[in-house]
Design an enzyme around this catalytic site. Structure first.
Site, PDB file in Angstrom:
ATOM      1  N   SER A   1      31.505  47.320 -55.221  1.00 29.28           N
ATOM      2  CA  SER A   1      30.426  47.942 -55.979  1.00 29.28           C
ATOM      3  C   SER A   1      30.264  47.265 -57.340  1.00 29.28           C
ATOM      4  CB  SER A   1      30.684  49.445 -56.093  1.00 29.28           C
ATOM      5  OG  SER A   1      29.558  50.134 -56.576  1.00 29.28           O
TER       6      SER A   1
ATOM      7  N   ASP B   1      23.668  52.606 -47.342  1.00 30.10           N
ATOM      8  CA  ASP B   1      24.066  52.444 -48.737  1.00 30.10           C
ATOM      9  C   ASP B   1      22.851  51.981 -49.522  1.00 30.10           C
ATOM     10  OD1 ASP B   1      25.174  51.738 -51.191  1.00 30.10           O
ATOM     11  OD2 ASP B   1      26.579  50.268 -50.364  1.00 30.10           O
TER      12      ASP B   1
ATOM     13  N   HIS C   1      28.509  53.667 -48.655  1.00 34.41           N
ATOM     14  CA  HIS C   1      29.113  52.989 -49.797  1.00 34.41           C
ATOM     15  C   HIS C   1      30.571  53.445 -49.947  1.00 34.41           C
ATOM     16  CE1 HIS C   1      28.725  50.788 -53.572  1.00 34.41           C
ATOM     17  NE2 HIS C   1      29.469  51.716 -54.132  1.00 34.41           N
TER      18      HIS C   1
END
Length: 298
Positions: free
Chosen positions: A135, A230, A260
């Site tokens: 991320s 996501d 995610h």
């Protein structure tokens, strides 16, 4: 999360970490402080069983540059060290909004240079050093790879990007389709970006949005793992395509049905374990020649 304060969101993420399962044992875990651009940067070094020199991974945790820590990603880093048989150096970079861009980037780059400089003492083969993260950590890994190329140091053999943030565009098809109800939300990402970016700073510059970089030639090989469900899926896939167009060797794996953060949940999700194993295989397969990555060995 976007209705919480940063302190509340950090506490929530840390409290939820216990649900990820019991941490794996590794041969050695060491907490250290290393020189940073403005102050010392804490790092946690995980050394696997085996004989040095090992491959090395400089890892940047996720959390939108606002939440997360070496503690929230302790399980994942232990699992990577064991599965890949590599030394993992997890970086406690400064968080926003107390420290906005470029604080996290500066800490991430400084830590990567330190690992290259101290490779022998850490039991790392300096020709086989990777950067990686999930991320926002994937964003930092991609940015550090760009910086290492631009500054000709240190040499990197791989960038391992797990569902990375690569652009500020909140209106991609995946952002709109998976805006709410899939763990990471569109509102949550807007909250992260608002905390991370200083007022008046354009998100279009490549050290913020690497997808906007004009030139991606000369970067180290990349593993890009994305999740279908996501908001960040499209920008991760787009970055992999841009790398490939620039002649960078790329493996792109988009995991169907995943959300995610699924690799961090490898003890809970079969696909998470598969993602972890794919990352570990890429680390094991790193070619011992960083000159073919970005820059030359430090």
């Amino acid at each position: 999360m976007h209705l919480q304060t940063p302190a509340e969101a950090r506490a929530t993420m840390l409290a939820q970490t216990a649900a990820l399962g019991r941490p794996e044992q590794v041969a050695k875990v060491e907490n250290r402080s290393i020189p940073g651009p403005d102050a010392d940067v804490p790092v946690r070094v995980y050394t696997p069983v085996g004989d040095a020199p090992f491959a090395g991974l400089v890892y940047f945790h996720g959390g939108g540059w606002v939440i997360g820590s070496v503690e929230t990603h302790d399980n994942l880093c232990r699992s990577i060290a064991n599965a890949a048989g590599c030394v993992v150096v997890s970086v406690e970079y400064r968080l926003a909004p107390e420290h906005k861009f470029p604080a996290a980037v500066d800490d991430a780059y400084a830590a990567t240079c330190w690992v290259a400089e101290q490779a022998d003492r850490l039991g790392i083969d300096r020709r086989r050093i990777a950067v990686g993260g999930d991320s926002a950590g994937g964003n930092l890994a991609a940015v550090v790879a760009l910086m290492a190329r631009d500054r000709s140091r240190p040499g990197l053999a791989l960038q391992a990007l797990l569902y990375p943030i690569t652009d500020r565009d909140l209106n991609t098809p995946s952002y709109l389709k998976y805006a709410d109800g899939y763990l990471l939300s569109r509102d949550g990402m807007a909250w992260f970006w608002n905390h991370y970016l200083p007022e008046g700073v354009s998100p279009d510059q490549p050290y913020i949005s690497p997808l906007r970089a004009g030139d991606l030639h000369g970067l180290p090989p990349a593993l890009v793992i994305t999740a279908e469900c996501d908001p960040l899926c499209d920008e991760g896939n787009a970055y992999a395509r841009r790398l490939e167009e620039a002649g960078v060797p790329v493996t792109l794996s988009c995991y169907p049905g995943m959300i995610h953060g699924f690799v961090r949940r490898n003890r809970l999700l079969d696909q998470g374990q598969r993602g972890l194993e794919e990352m570990a295989a890429a680390l094991r397969a790193m070619r011992p020649d960083a000159d073919e990555g970005s820059g030359s060995p430090a």
